[in-house]
Design a protein around this motif. Structure first.
Motif: not given
Length: 223
Positions: A37-40, A63-67, A73-86
């Motif tokens: 479920g990572q963004r990329t 292997i699919d790991i949907p959970f 809890a991570s910006a990689l898997t939760d699109k409500n959390i922004d990826i830090p760019t600073n």
């Protein structure tokens, strides 16, 4: 009978180099890739398949790991959390996925036991990583002990971390020395067509190429 190694292959530069090192070490490689479920996810999967073709790997697991998206809890898997760019954050960054490598290693151990493999290669980097707690020597050694304790008596699996004490520049240099097709790898946390160049992963990668006095062959936004 060929000795077998399971390579955890995300499609990034580190795991790709680790897989090439496994081949150099004389192993028949079985590749494992996780869609979690990572963004990329789609771009990483393409990289994985391209690299498997480059390495002429015949047996691979996707292997699919949907959970992970369920727990967030991570910006990689939760699109409500922004990826830090600073720039690189102090402490454990929001891009850390809870116990990701522990889960990856556990699933890979099951595959290794089934396949009769004696080694698992993972491209964790301790000294030049983003500060993830599941990328350290100590963690990997304890996982190795637990895996061998929790598998059949005749199962003996070594967890090989050939990059753990390398800098990103050293990784770039070694990849070039081994003719790793870095143009097929993908590291960006945010984007799938052009790498963003500003997330932690892009910054670490670009700096590695800069220090190694090499040019990164993947496309970046605005470059």
């Amino acid at each position: 009978m060929n000795k077998k190694a399971i390579c955890i292959l995300s499609g990034g530069m580190d795991s790709t180099l680790a897989s090439y090192m496994a081949k150099k070490d004389g192993y028949e490689i079985i590749a494992v890739h996780f869609n979690y479920g990572q963004r990329t996810e789609n771009r990483e999967l393409k990289a994985f398949r391209d690299i498997c073709d480059d390495l002429k790997i015949l047996e691979k697991y996707e292997i699919d790991i949907p959970f992970f998206t369920q727990i967030g809890a991570s910006a990689l898997t939760d699109k409500n959390i922004d990826i830090p760019t600073n720039g690189i954050e102090a402490g454990v960054p929001i891009t850390y996925v809870p116990f990701r490598n522990g889960i990856f290693l556990s699933i890979t151990a099951a595959i290794a036991e089934k396949e009769g493999a004696t080694a698992m290669y993972i491209g964790v980097v301790q000294e030049d990583s983003s500060g993830y707690p599941d990328c350290t020597d100590d963690f990997i050694n304890k996982m190795k002990k637990a895996i061998n304790q929790g598998t059949k008596e005749d199962t003996h699996i070594d967890i090989v971390t050939p990059l753990v004490h390398l800098s990103k520049a050293q990784i770039v240099e070694e990849a070039i020395r081994l003719n790793v097709p870095l143009e097929h790898t993908w590291s960006c946390y945010k984007e799938e067509e052009f790498a963003c160049g500003v997330c932690d992963s892009c910054r670490l990668r670009l700096n590695g190429f800069k220090v190694a006095n090499q040019i990164d062959p993947i496309p970046y936004k605005g470059l």
